[in-house]
Design a protein around this motif. Structure first.
Motif, PDB file in Angstrom:
ATOM      1  N   ARG A  58       0.965  -1.149  -0.177  1.00 40.32           N
ATOM      2  CA  ARG A  58      -0.022  -0.102  -0.176  1.00 40.32           C
ATOM      3  C   ARG A  58       0.734   1.305   0.094  1.00 40.32           C
ATOM      4  O   ARG A  58       0.528   2.338  -0.705  1.00 40.32           O
ATOM      5  CB  ARG A  58      -0.788   0.075   1.336  1.00 40.32           C
ATOM      6  N   TYR A  59       2.044   1.219   0.743  1.00 37.30           N
ATOM      7  CA  TYR A  59       2.687   2.600   1.049  1.00 37.30           C
ATOM      8  C   TYR A  59       4.279   2.718   0.515  1.00 37.30           C
ATOM      9  O   TYR A  59       4.715   3.879   0.169  1.00 37.30           O
ATOM     10  CB  TYR A  59       2.737   2.707   2.534  1.00 37.30           C
ATOM     11  N   ILE A  60       4.934   1.366   0.235  1.00 34.79           N
ATOM     12  CA  ILE A  60       6.245   1.555   0.039  1.00 34.79           C
ATOM     13  C   ILE A  60       6.515   1.341  -1.452  1.00 34.79           C
ATOM     14  O   ILE A  60       6.009   0.262  -1.936  1.00 34.79           O
ATOM     15  CB  ILE A  60       6.904   0.567   0.740  1.00 34.79           C
ATOM     16  N   GLN A  65      10.861  -1.749  -0.830  1.00 37.05           N
ATOM     17  CA  GLN A  65      10.339  -2.555   0.060  1.00 37.05           C
ATOM     18  C   GLN A  65      11.135  -3.427   0.701  1.00 37.05           C
ATOM     19  O   GLN A  65      11.116  -3.820   2.047  1.00 37.05           O
ATOM     20  CB  GLN A  65       9.261  -3.651  -0.731  1.00 37.05           C
ATOM     21  N   ASN A  66      12.089  -3.833  -0.054  1.00 36.85           N
ATOM     22  CA  ASN A  66      13.154  -4.893   0.619  1.00 36.85           C
ATOM     23  C   ASN A  66      13.989  -4.301   1.777  1.00 36.85           C
ATOM     24  O   ASN A  66      14.236  -4.889   2.738  1.00 36.85           O
ATOM     25  CB  ASN A  66      14.266  -5.674  -0.304  1.00 36.85           C
ATOM     26  N   GLN A  67      14.187  -3.067   1.636  1.00 36.89           N
ATOM     27  CA  GLN A  67      14.901  -2.267   2.774  1.00 36.89           C
ATOM     28  C   GLN A  67      14.183  -2.276   4.003  1.00 36.89           C
ATOM     29  O   GLN A  67      14.606  -2.590   5.156  1.00 36.89           O
ATOM     30  CB  GLN A  67      15.267  -0.731   2.480  1.00 36.89           C
ATOM     31  N   LEU A  68      12.715  -1.988   3.866  1.00 32.70           N
ATOM     32  CA  LEU A  68      11.988  -2.110   5.082  1.00 32.70           C
ATOM     33  C   LEU A  68      11.793  -3.568   5.720  1.00 32.70           C
ATOM     34  O   LEU A  68      11.479  -3.804   6.833  1.00 32.70           O
ATOM     35  CB  LEU A  68      10.740  -1.385   5.006  1.00 32.70           C
ATOM     36  N   ARG A  69      11.406  -4.329   4.586  1.00 34.39           N
ATOM     37  CA  ARG A  69      11.431  -5.755   4.943  1.00 34.39           C
ATOM     38  C   ARG A  69      12.600  -6.383   5.955  1.00 34.39           C
ATOM     39  O   ARG A  69      12.362  -7.171   6.772  1.00 34.39           O
ATOM     40  CB  ARG A  69      10.989  -6.662   3.706  1.00 34.39           C
ATOM     41  N   LEU A  70      13.711  -6.132   5.334  1.00 32.04           N
ATOM     42  CA  LEU A  70      14.773  -6.588   5.998  1.00 32.04           C
ATOM     43  C   LEU A  70      15.149  -6.083   7.499  1.00 32.04           C
ATOM     44  O   LEU A  70      15.587  -6.578   8.291  1.00 32.04           O
ATOM     45  CB  LEU A  70      16.100  -6.228   5.197  1.00 32.04           C
ATOM     46  N   TRP A  71      14.955  -4.710   7.406  1.00 30.41           N
ATOM     47  CA  TRP A  71      15.011  -4.180   8.827  1.00 30.41           C
ATOM     48  C   TRP A  71      13.943  -4.479   9.692  1.00 30.41           C
ATOM     49  O   TRP A  71      14.333  -4.898  10.891  1.00 30.41           O
ATOM     50  CB  TRP A  71      14.808  -2.532   8.850  1.00 30.41           C
ATOM     51  N   LEU A  72      12.685  -4.646   9.408  1.00 33.12           N
ATOM     52  CA  LEU A  72      11.714  -4.863  10.424  1.00 33.12           C
ATOM     53  C   LEU A  72      12.037  -6.627  10.782  1.00 33.12           C
ATOM     54  O   LEU A  72      12.038  -6.627  12.029  1.00 33.12           O
ATOM     55  CB  LEU A  72      10.640  -4.839   9.617  1.00 33.12           C
ATOM     56  N   ILE A  90      14.796   5.229   8.604  1.00 31.18           N
ATOM     57  CA  ILE A  90      14.422   6.041   7.933  1.00 31.18           C
ATOM     58  C   ILE A  90      14.206   5.634   6.316  1.00 31.18           C
ATOM     59  O   ILE A  90      14.970   5.028   5.858  1.00 31.18           O
ATOM     60  CB  ILE A  90      15.143   7.503   7.757  1.00 31.18           C
ATOM     61  N   PHE A  91      12.885   5.846   6.198  1.00 29.78           N
ATOM     62  CA  PHE A  91      12.540   5.030   4.563  1.00 29.78           C
ATOM     63  C   PHE A  91      11.406   6.106   3.810  1.00 29.78           C
ATOM     64  O   PHE A  91      10.939   6.942   4.476  1.00 29.78           O
ATOM     65  CB  PHE A  91      11.906   3.714   4.753  1.00 29.78           C
ATOM     66  N   GLN A  92      11.333   6.082   2.390  1.00 31.68           N
ATOM     67  CA  GLN A  92      10.540   6.674   1.703  1.00 31.68           C
ATOM     68  C   GLN A  92       9.153   6.094   1.656  1.00 31.68           C
ATOM     69  O   GLN A  92       9.033   4.715   1.460  1.00 31.68           O
ATOM     70  CB  GLN A  92      11.082   6.959   0.228  1.00 31.68           C
ATOM     71  N   LYS A  93       8.137   6.753   1.991  1.00 31.22           N
ATOM     72  CA  LYS A  93       6.822   6.432   1.826  1.00 31.22           C
ATOM     73  C   LYS A  93       5.737   7.066   1.034  1.00 31.22           C
ATOM     74  O   LYS A  93       5.922   8.160   0.823  1.00 31.22           O
ATOM     75  CB  LYS A  93       5.997   6.562   3.440  1.00 31.22           C
TER      76      LYS A  93
END
Length: 577
Positions: A58-60, A65-72, A90-93
């Protein structure tokens, strides 16, 4: 994470707050703004995997997406916390078709035997923050060459003790920053340790130096690389910081510095105080700006919960009034502008006058009356209070002689006079000069002043008692160890503070304490006086408890000396009965 820390955390402006149940691998949205879509449901618990994939879609942007997926690593969030990895990203949304920067942070919420059970995931829009920081950085990158030139000037660059910039260098670079960037508003801050002198005295100079260097190191660490900021050491425990007036960044700097100092290992409490001044006039001299920041910082001192003071026009007015009063105080004393007022004291049982307290008012140049609450604190700071005290004592002794007053009159002894050399001799000289019976003077000392040096106080008060002066402990009940003082300090009277009476009217436990104090004092042969009585209910309570003396607005307000003498004449028949 304790409840207080959690409450402070949630006061910040987060777009969304989630609770992750690590064991059950679920996530629940607990708090949100309209940042998310309107159909978002609060308190709805969903599997972590479903949440993550739905959120990403929805947002990324796909390439992020992989950046946020890997961090979380939502299935392994416990590992992130245990390994002490970076707790934020920090990520772009994508919001309404445009890309904005957001931040995710994770905190341990509940654990058992070092096993994380629940954690808190918070999300915040920081787009504006990053944009402003980058703008500031770009501006100051262009100034680096000019700053390097300044360092070759005669102005001392570094403070020898801390390695921070010197005050002179801060002034010079700060002036350059202000004049080169007129479109940016700056804030000037002072940072110092409240009552550092006492810390140094108790802990020792070496530990005091260690604390100073700890503060300096943390200021440097928090601001290093921020070329838009300039910071340095002023003197002793005083530091100065100047940076663009951006509320979030300043709040973050203060919060993190306070956290660092709270973690500093010391047996003594350390309170940092920040004085702030917003620079609106680019031509204003920095040394004057610093004076105003110091004034703002002073407004925090003595208030355990207040760390930050912002300079305002009200403080400006206060400063102007203070300067005016200091300028005129000597002349006012010569012109007899400090006038004696008396507030009658009454026998609790008969409600007849049994004495009075001498107070002072400043009839400023004959134009208006200034309350002691305005000038007494000022005179206590600059030392003029010792001369004003003596003026009041002498005036009172003169009135007792001239008007043949045969009632006891209470006079206040300031903390400065309490420990001054020759206090006993000064008062004895006055009673001898005006032929006043020492037993007619009740010397009131505030309770808080007893704590500095109890042994010296014992000696001073016993000497005064031996000369037949009456000793009263004023503001009893406002200190921290009132009852323990009674066994050490020789007094004849306890004067209970009005604020204590207020508590008694509302709280049964306070009433029990007051009853115990009265009974104990009676067994010790002490008189009980109560001040600040303003209502019939309070007066009835004081009478019921068996106190000896009462004063307050319900019976009579402080009045000019001549009015008090007239009152005594009117009530003379009752007084002689």
């Amino acid at each position: 994470m304790d409840n207080e820390t959690l409450a402070k955390l949630l006061e910040e402006e987060y777009q969304a707050v989630y609770i992750i149940n690590v064991k059950e691998e679920t996530i629940t949205l607990k708090q949100t703004t309209n940042y998310l879509s309107k159909n978002t449901t609060l308190n709805k618990t969903v599997p972590l995997g479903d949440f993550l994939e739905g959120y990403l879609a929805r947002y990324i942007p796909e390439n992020k997406q992989n950046q946020l997926r890997l961090w979380l690593k939502l299935y392994h969030i416990e590992g992130i916390l245990k390994a002490n990895l970076d707790s934020s990203i920090i990520f772009q949304k994508r919001i309404n078709g445009s890309l904005r920067y957001s931040e995710f942070r994770v905190f341990t919420l509940e654990e058992n035997d070092s096993e994380v059970l629940k954690c808190l995931l918070v999300e915040k829009d920081i787009n504006g923050i990053l944009i402003k920081e980058r703008q500031h950085q770009a501006v100051y990158n262009r100034m680096k060459e000019e700053q390097s030139k300044l360092s070759t000037l005669d102005t001392p660059l570094l403070d020898a003790k801390t390695g921070l910039y010197t005050q002179e260098y801060v002034y010079k670079v700060g002036r350059e920053k202000i004049l080169s960037n007129l479109d940016i508003t700056y804030m000037f801050m002072t940072v110092d340790v409240e009552d550092f002198k006492s810390y140094n005295s108790i802990a020792g100079v070496h530990k005091g130096d260690l604390l100073i260097n700890c503060i300096a190191d943390n200021i440097r660490d928090l601001l290093k690389g921020r070329d838009y900021a300039i910071y340095g050491r002023n003197y002793a425990d005083s530091f100065v910081v100047m940076l663009p007036y951006y509320e979030f960044g300043i709040k973050l700097f203060i919060t993190r510095l306070l956290e660092k100092i709270q973690d500093y290992e010391t047996d003594l409490p350390v309170k940092l105080v920040f004085g702030q001044y917003i620079i609106n006039d680019p031509n204003e001299e920095l040394y004057l700006i610093q004076d105003k920041a110091v004034l703002a910082a002073n407004s925090c001192k003595g208030n355990i919960d207040k760390h930050i003071g912002l300079y305002t026009t009200e403080l400006e007015e206060k400063l102007s009034i203070s300067r005016m009063l200091v300028k005129d105080m000597e002349q006012a004393l010569e012109n007899d502008e400090f006038e004696i007022y008396f507030q009658p004291k009454y026998n609790v049982s008969t409600l007849t006058i049994n004495g009075a307290e001498a107070l002072v008012r400043w009839n400023y140049q004959g134009k208006y009356i200034i309350s002691p609450s305005v000038f007494i604190p000022l005179f206590e700071k600059n030392g003029f209070i010792t001369r004003l005290d003596y003026h009041v004592w002498e005036k009172v002794c003169g009135y007792i002689k001239d008007y043949s007053i045969d009632l006891p009159i209470s006079i206040n002894i300031s903390r400065a006079n309490m420990y001054s050399v020759g206090l006993q001799e000064k008062i004895l000289d006055l009673v001898n000069k005006y032929n006043v019976d020492p037993n007619q003077l009740c010397l009131e000392f505030t309770e808080s002043a007893y704590y500095n040096d109890i042994e010296s106080m014992q000696k001073i008060l016993r000497q005064l008692q031996n000369k037949r002066f009456v000793i009263s402990m004023d503001d009893f009940g406002t200190g921290y160890s009132s009852l323990s003082l009674l066994k050490d300090i020789p007094v004849n009277e306890l004067k209970i503070d009005a604020s204590f009476v207020d508590f008694v009217m509302e709280d049964q436990r306070s009433l029990i304490i007051l009853e115990s104090i009265v009974k104990m004092s009676q067994k010790l042969g002490l008189l009980i006086a109560v001040e600040g009585i303003e209502t019939e209910e309070q007066l009835e309570l004081i009478q019921k408890l068996g106190c000896d003396t009462v004063q307050g607005y319900i019976l009579n307000r402080p009045m000019p000396a001549i009015d008090f003498f007239k009152l005594l004449e009117e009530e003379k028949p009752q007084l002689t009965e």
